[in-house]
Design a protein around this motif. Structure first.
Motif, PDB file in Angstrom:
ATOM      1  N   UNK A 192       0.748  -1.360   0.167  1.00  0.00           N
ATOM      2  CA  UNK A 192      -0.133  -0.203   0.170  1.00  0.00           C
ATOM      3  C   UNK A 192       1.108   0.954   0.200  1.00  0.00           C
ATOM      4  N   UNK A 193       0.922   2.287  -1.309  1.00  0.00           N
ATOM      5  CA  UNK A 193       1.225   3.166  -1.182  1.00  0.00           C
ATOM      6  C   UNK A 193       0.601   4.232   0.345  1.00  0.00           C
ATOM      7  N   UNK A 194       1.731   4.876   0.575  1.00  0.00           N
ATOM      8  CA  UNK A 194       0.921   5.911   2.286  1.00  0.00           C
ATOM      9  C   UNK A 194       1.910   6.773   2.127  1.00  0.00           C
ATOM     10  N   UNK A 195       0.998   7.840   2.393  1.00  0.00           N
ATOM     11  CA  UNK A 195       0.817   8.974   2.418  1.00  0.00           C
ATOM     12  C   UNK A 195       0.635   9.799   3.875  1.00  0.00           C
ATOM     13  N   UNK A 196       1.921  10.088   4.687  1.00  0.00           N
ATOM     14  CA  UNK A 196       1.218  10.433   6.104  1.00  0.00           C
ATOM     15  C   UNK A 196       2.183  11.916   6.933  1.00  0.00           C
ATOM     16  N   UNK A 197       0.826  12.095   7.597  1.00  0.00           N
ATOM     17  CA  UNK A 197       1.475  13.620   7.570  1.00  0.00           C
ATOM     18  C   UNK A 197       1.674  13.622   9.371  1.00  0.00           C
ATOM     19  N   UNK A 198       2.524  13.730   9.402  1.00  0.00           N
ATOM     20  CA  UNK A 198       3.232  14.017  10.678  1.00  0.00           C
ATOM     21  C   UNK A 198       3.837  14.862  11.464  1.00  0.00           C
ATOM     22  N   UNK A 199       3.388  15.082  13.256  1.00  0.00           N
ATOM     23  CA  UNK A 199       4.113  16.077  13.868  1.00  0.00           C
ATOM     24  C   UNK A 199       5.178  15.863  14.511  1.00  0.00           C
ATOM     25  N   UNK A 200       5.231  14.294  14.771  1.00  0.00           N
ATOM     26  CA  UNK A 200       6.377  13.265  15.052  1.00  0.00           C
ATOM     27  C   UNK A 200       7.485  13.631  13.928  1.00  0.00           C
ATOM     28  N   UNK A 201       8.137  14.462  13.901  1.00  0.00           N
ATOM     29  CA  UNK A 201       9.091  14.472  12.831  1.00  0.00           C
ATOM     30  C   UNK A 201      10.096  13.340  12.162  1.00  0.00           C
TER      31      UNK A 201
END
Ligand SMILES: Nc1ncnc2c1ncn2[C@@H]1O[C@H](COP(=O)(O)OP(=O)(O)OP(=O)(O)O)[C@@H](O)[C@H]1O
Ligand SMILES: [Mg+2]
Lengths: 244, 354
Positions: A192-201
């Motif tokens: 699965x291709x994943x695009x993840x937005x994160x604060x825990x950089x």
């Protein structure tokens, strides 16, 4: 399309989008995601990270530019059409149906393919056994971390090609955060291709193939996760000076 | 927002029972002695207050079930779209008047169409057609009005103002069509079933049975069907429902059809219960429907039922001590008291924060 672009799954081409006419939040945002990649998007609060995912998913109107999936223009398609094309989305907040049970939440995730519900439930059950144990509990009565699990499981019910995750680790204990990142990597390994937005950089950049830094509605720069971890500007702005 | 009848349901039911009992006892104490024959219709003077109160509870429960049926659509629409539909009352009236129009042996007319005629269908057939046509009006108004407004992201407050305007326009059109007099759906008196000191009209009993079946069907739809669960999902979170691949607009269209059809059926049954309907029958009970829906918990489908039963019983029983004309005021009084104690309504849940 040329051979070089063949394995590109999603492109954002100079996308402008916003909530109110005349006020754009995304200002010419461009990025590219290849098949099977795990992409991390980091950036300051209010940079437009959530807006980017919502615009891609047809929940925020795009005024200029376009999103392309597998060579097809998908700009401003309805969310249900995007689900049909294999995109799954886990919003940052309000990402479960609180008055529905866990099982009903998962059923809604497979709404377009009821015939595959049983089979997908088994797959998801392996990933999140605790959800099956408590399947008749109302999602509104779950803890924040448990809700994140329901939310991700719901989005996986359609067996998407692409999974959009908006801060899946937000509000979780360190151990649970780790679990989330490992699980995300796992899902990605299964194709699965994943695009993840994160604060825990830091954690995000450690596990992702490539990262984008989003600032003021544009993708400021991109590099592999490892490179960004060593980038002085990224260290200063997002990782804190102690990191390296 | 539409929850299963779980623990909270039983707690709320218990609460309701206690409240009802307290109310009845209070009425007995205040009322004391034989009732004033003038305040109630069919029971003979000299009947004890207890008998009177129980008879009124029976009438109130019957009225409550019918009110619930009329109001459930209001609740469904509020739940899925956030709209407080002030034109719902006319939907109720329309069902009753169309049934009269189709079934009466009197001469009827259509505005702007010359001549008068009788259709004279059997009541049951007229009622079925009226319910179907009512559903059609729901489909039509969502198609032409509400869906375009939602598409343009018109806020629910503005939509509500539109519904108030629509309500007035429809009210006038109904009066233009049917005049200002009351119309009876049937001239048969129907008789009554007595048990001991108490009775219930056969027509009323029939209406209550039909309404109960319809309400049960709505409950089963919401809890047991995929479409019903999707409806509840939309009530919870329309954006997430869309993100799950649910076609939110088509389900809202369906909700409009269902709501209008149920309101129409409610109107027909209320007209049987009430011995007739006029152009403003629905408008008169609009506030009671809002009270029922709010009392039960806004947007809770089962809330409409619980709330309507409370409103029905309270308004009927209150006639023992206050003038019958004031009965609806007492129901609205109960609304205020319940909201002060339970701001979220009887079945409503406080939103969990964080
Ligand atoms: N529903 C909305 N309506 C109007 N403006 C919005 C809405 N949601 C977000 N915005 C605005 O869009 C801008 C970007 O918000 P967005 O949620 O995309 O930021 P973000 O990068 O995800 O931030 P965070 O890290 O805090 O989640 C903000 O200035 C915000 O005020
Ligand atoms: Mg965000």
């Amino acid at each position: 399309m040329t051979a070089a672009t063949q394995d590109v799954l999603i492109t954002a081409d100079d996308v402008w989008a916003g909530y109110i006419p005349g006020v754009s939040i995304l200002n010419g945002c461009s990025l590219e995601v290849k098949k099977g990649e795990l992409i991390g998007i980091i950036g300051p609060n209010g940079a437009g990270k959530s807006t980017f995912l919502k615009a891609l998913f047809g929940l925020v109107p795009v005024t200029e530019g376009k999103f392309v999936l597998d060579g097809d223009d998908i700009t401003n398609l309805r969310a249900d059409q995007l689900v049909k094309r294999g995109i799954g989305f886990v919003p940052q907040t309000n990402n479960v149906f609180p008055s529905l049970t866990i099982l009903e939440n998962l059923e809604m995730g497979a709404y377009q393919r009821p015939q595959a519900f049983k089979e997908r439930l088994d797959v998801i059950g392996d990933l999140f056994p605790v959800l099956i144990e408590r399947k008749n509990q109302r999602a509104g009565s779950l803890s924040g971390g448990e809700r994140q699990m329901v939310a991700m499981a719901r989005a996986l019910m359609m067996d998407p090609k692409v999974l959009l995750l908006d801060e899946p680790s937000a509000g979780l204990s360190p151990a649970r955060q780790d679990e989330t990142f490992v699980r995300t990597r796992d899902i990605n390994k299964h194709g699965v291709t994943v695009i993840m937005v994160e604060q825990n950089a830091r954690r995000c950049l450690q596990i992702c193939d490539r990262g984008y830094v989003l600032d003021q509605g544009t993708a400021a720069y991109t590099a592999t996760g490892q490179e960004l971890l060593k980038d002085p500007k990224v260290i200063e702005l997002y990782l804190g000076t102690l990191g390296a | 927002m539409f929850t299963r009848p779980d623990r909270r349901f039983y707690r709320a039911a218990a609460l309701l029972l206690v409240a009802a009992a307290a109310f009845v006892i209070a009425t007995l104490v205040i009322g004391g002695g034989p009732a004033d024959a003038e305040t109630v219709e069919p029971v003979a003077a000299g009947t004890s207050t207890a008998t009177l109160v129980i008879q009124n509870v029976i009438n109130g429960l019957a009225f409550g079930v019918l009110l619930a049926l009329a109001a459930v659509g209001l609740s469904l629409i509020f739940g899925t779209t956030g709209l407080s539909n002030f034109a719902h009352g006319e939907q109720v009236t329309f069902g009753a008047l169309l049934t009269f129009f189709l079934s009466t042996n009197e001469q009827v007319t259509i505005p702007l169409v010359p001549g008068s005629f009788t259709i004279g269908l059997p009541l049951w057939l007229a009622a079925i057609i009226a319910v179907i046509v009512s559903g059609g009006t729901g489909w039509l108004q969502d198609k032409l009005l509400w869906n375009p407004l939602r598409k343009r992201r018109v806020a629910v407050l503005q939509q509500m103002v539109v519904s108030i305007g629509l309500s007035l326009a429809l009210l006038n059109m109904l009066q233009w069509w049917m005049g200002a007099s009351r119309h009876r759906l049937t001239n048969a008196s129907g008789g009554r079933i007595t048990f001991g000191d108490f009775y219930i009209g056969t027509q009323t009993l029939m209406s209550v049975v039909i309404a109960s079946i319809a309400l049960l069907a709505v409950a089963l739809f919401l809890l047991k069907t995929r479409l019903g669960r999707a409806t509840r999902a939309i009530s919870d979170n329309p954006a997430l429902a869309a993100a799950s691949g649910i076609r939110v607009d088509s389900i809202i269209r369906l909700v409009w059809v269902m709501s209008a059809a149920l309101a129409g059926l409610g109107g027909i049954l209320l007209a049987l219960f009430d011995n007739g309907a006029g152009f403003d029958s629905g408008a008169r009970i609009l506030l009671l429907m809002f009270a029922a829906v709010t009392l039960g918990g806004l947007g809770q489908a089962f809330g409409a039922l619980v709330g309507a039963l409370v409103v029905g019983v309270v308004s009927e029983v209150s006639t023992v001590v206050i003038a019958p004309d004031m009965r609806y005021a007492s129901a609205l009084g109960i609304l205020i008291i319940v909201l002060l104690v339970r701001p979220q309504g009887i079945l409503g849940t406080k939103e969990r924060v964080g």
